[in-house]
Design an enzyme around this catalytic site. Structure first.
Site, PDB file in Angstrom:
ATOM      1  N   LEU A   1     -25.591   5.419  21.778  1.00 53.13           N
ATOM      2  CA  LEU A   1     -25.695   6.733  22.400  1.00 53.13           C
ATOM      3  C   LEU A   1     -25.766   7.839  21.350  1.00 53.13           C
ATOM      4  O   LEU A   1     -25.411   7.626  20.190  1.00 53.13           O
ATOM      5  CB  LEU A   1     -24.490   6.944  23.330  1.00 53.13           C
ATOM      6  CG  LEU A   1     -24.302   5.818  24.374  1.00 53.13           C
ATOM      7  CD1 LEU A   1     -22.898   5.847  24.947  1.00 53.13           C
ATOM      8  CD2 LEU A   1     -25.352   5.952  25.468  1.00 53.13           C
ATOM      9  N   PRO A   2     -26.209   9.040  21.755  1.00 51.87           N
ATOM     10  CA  PRO A   2     -26.480  10.080  20.760  1.00 51.87           C
ATOM     11  C   PRO A   2     -25.271  10.758  20.134  1.00 51.87           C
ATOM     12  O   PRO A   2     -25.320  11.177  18.982  1.00 51.87           O
ATOM     13  CB  PRO A   2     -27.300  11.116  21.534  1.00 51.87           C
ATOM     14  CG  PRO A   2     -27.744  10.436  22.771  1.00 51.87           C
ATOM     15  CD  PRO A   2     -26.708   9.415  23.068  1.00 51.87           C
TER      16      PRO A   2
ATOM     17  N   LYS B   1     -26.368  16.664  13.251  1.00 50.87           N
ATOM     18  CA  LYS B   1     -25.160  16.261  13.982  1.00 50.87           C
ATOM     19  C   LYS B   1     -24.244  15.410  13.108  1.00 50.87           C
ATOM     20  O   LYS B   1     -23.028  15.632  13.036  1.00 50.87           O
ATOM     21  CB  LYS B   1     -25.568  15.486  15.240  1.00 50.87           C
ATOM     22  CG  LYS B   1     -24.403  15.052  16.127  1.00 50.87           C
ATOM     23  CD  LYS B   1     -23.971  13.609  15.885  1.00 50.87           C
ATOM     24  CE  LYS B   1     -25.025  12.611  16.279  1.00 50.87           C
ATOM     25  NZ  LYS B   1     -24.541  11.216  16.134  1.00 50.87           N
TER      26      LYS B   1
ATOM     27  N   ASN C   1     -21.394  11.921  24.807  1.00 51.01           N
ATOM     28  CA  ASN C   1     -22.081  10.872  25.559  1.00 51.01           C
ATOM     29  C   ASN C   1     -21.244   9.605  25.624  1.00 51.01           C
ATOM     30  O   ASN C   1     -21.167   8.939  26.664  1.00 51.01           O
ATOM     31  CB  ASN C   1     -23.432  10.558  24.925  1.00 51.01           C
ATOM     32  CG  ASN C   1     -24.342  11.760  24.813  1.00 51.01           C
ATOM     33  OD1 ASN C   1     -25.001  11.942  23.799  1.00 51.01           O
ATOM     34  ND2 ASN C   1     -24.376  12.603  25.832  1.00 51.01           N
TER      35      ASN C   1
ATOM     36  N   LYS D   1     -20.260   5.073   8.041  1.00 55.21           N
ATOM     37  CA  LYS D   1     -21.572   5.590   8.448  1.00 55.21           C
ATOM     38  C   LYS D   1     -21.712   7.073   8.117  1.00 55.21           C
ATOM     39  O   LYS D   1     -22.751   7.531   7.609  1.00 55.21           O
ATOM     40  CB  LYS D   1     -21.777   5.366   9.956  1.00 55.21           C
ATOM     41  CG  LYS D   1     -23.049   6.006  10.533  1.00 55.21           C
ATOM     42  CD  LYS D   1     -24.307   5.448   9.892  1.00 55.21           C
ATOM     43  CE  LYS D   1     -25.561   6.179  10.380  1.00 55.21           C
ATOM     44  NZ  LYS D   1     -25.830   5.977  11.816  1.00 55.21           N
TER      45      LYS D   1
ATOM     46  N   THR E   1     -23.214   6.833  16.473  1.00 60.29           N
ATOM     47  CA  THR E   1     -22.566   7.506  15.353  1.00 60.29           C
ATOM     48  C   THR E   1     -21.802   8.695  15.916  1.00 60.29           C
ATOM     49  O   THR E   1     -22.406   9.664  16.391  1.00 60.29           O
ATOM     50  CB  THR E   1     -23.594   7.984  14.314  1.00 60.29           C
ATOM     51  OG1 THR E   1     -24.299   6.854  13.802  1.00 60.29           O
ATOM     52  CG2 THR E   1     -22.907   8.695  13.159  1.00 60.29           C
TER      53      THR E   1
END
Length: 329
Positions: free
Chosen positions: A96-97, A277, A101, A202, A127
């Site tokens: 998912l973004p 983001k 979310n 990440k 992420t």
């Protein structure tokens, strides 16, 4: 990345605590039982396809029905919402973004945790903020399930070819079961530690990636202005100490490499908005841990400016084009 979910909610002011997990189930290796997959965007779609190729029946859903059509034609079962997926599958992957979310898909009115089975393994490859991963893990544990964070590196190309790198955080005793699935989609599956450490790895990787891409773009632009042929300059960089992934694998200059977004008007790949983001996540965690990240902060500001100047949907390597336009060319 996965299609942006509408109506996602975000709750502020949470308190987080470290959660100690005990194994909740024993999972047999190589069992080709059905796997749930939620989020069929640019990354999720090819990842789910690779699970199908390895013989796993897929039960999937996405907030945008059109994103499900291709996978359905390949044999996947498509359901209406995450809760229905959780009712039918005890191994679920989400892609998912953003943090809101993930919160909605796991804890919303039609979320996974509404119908999750005890002993389920929940793997989130989004992420997001590490603190949100810890919150989801705690919520899953209350329902008798195990949550692991497993964000990826490699982009759409690696997702399609099954060569992603997964950075996994969670209960170590569950890592083998998670790796069984993740190895179908990636070439490297690395255990990082407790829940949230996959996200930490990440975020650090993407901060370095952004800094490296900006540096490569500045270098290539300077060389071109000095009269160097861009292909020759890239060749020299890639046999010298300045070599990096952004120069030898994902060069930002149009015409230098084939099969990369810079050769396709910066379409596809990893969007500038998503990079902004991720850099925001890095800034938040740096602030919380009192860690100085001056280059990361500058990279964040550059990608935020790019989003405001119409680059949001272009690949993050379009920073080269952005710099060229800034100089009036």
């Amino acid at each position: 990345m996965a299609a942006v979910l509408r109506g996602a909610r975000y709750v502020c002011g949470r308190c987080y605590k470290r959660v100690a997990f005990a194994p909740v189930s024993t999972r047999s290796m190589a069992s080709k039982t059905q796997v749930g997959f939620i989020g069929l965007g640019n990354m999720g779609n090819p990842m789910a396809k690779n699970l199908l190729k390895h013989g796993y029946p897929i039960i999937a859903t996405d907030v945008f029905p059109e994103s499900c059509k291709e996978l359905q034609e390949l044999g996947a079962q498509i359901l209406d919402n995450p809760a229905e997926v959780a009712d039918k599958a005890d191994r679920i992957i989400t892609m998912l973004p953003s943090s809101p979310n993930v919160i909605d898909v796991y804890t919303g009115p039609n979320g996974i945790l509404k119908k999750v089975k005890k002993g389920s393994l929940l793997i989130d490859s989004s992420t997001i903020d590490p603190s949100v991963s810890k919150e989801m893990a705690a919520a899953a544990e209350k329902m008798g399930a195990v949550f692991m964070d497993a964000p990826v590196s490699g982009g759409v190309g690696a997702a399609s070819s099954g060569k992603l790198t997964f950075m996994v955080g969670g209960a170590e005793q569950e890592f083998t079961a998670a790796k069984e699935l993740l190895s179908c989609m990636g070439a490297n599956v690395v255990y990082c530690g407790e829940v949230g450490t996959g996200q930490a790895a990440k975020i650090c990787n993407n901060m370095l990636l952004a800094i490296g891409m900006i540096g490569t773009s500045e270098t290539m632009n300077l060389g071109i202005r000095l009269g160097l042929d861009p292909k020759l300059l890239a060749k020299i960089l890639n046999m010298s100490s300045g070599r990096c992934w952004s120069s030898d694998t994902y060069n930002p200059v149009p015409g230098v490499m084939e099969g990369v977004p810079s050769g396709n008007n910066y379409q596809g790949g990893f969007g500038t908005q998503l990079m902004a983001k991720d850099l925001g996540l890095a800034q938040n965690t740096a602030t919380n841990t009192k860690t100085p990240v001056p280059l990361g902060s500058l990279a964040h500001q550059i990608y935020r400016m790019m989003c405001a100047r119409g680059y949001a949907s272009k690949d993050f390597s379009s920073v080269f084009q952005f710099l060229r336009e800034e100089e009036g060319q």
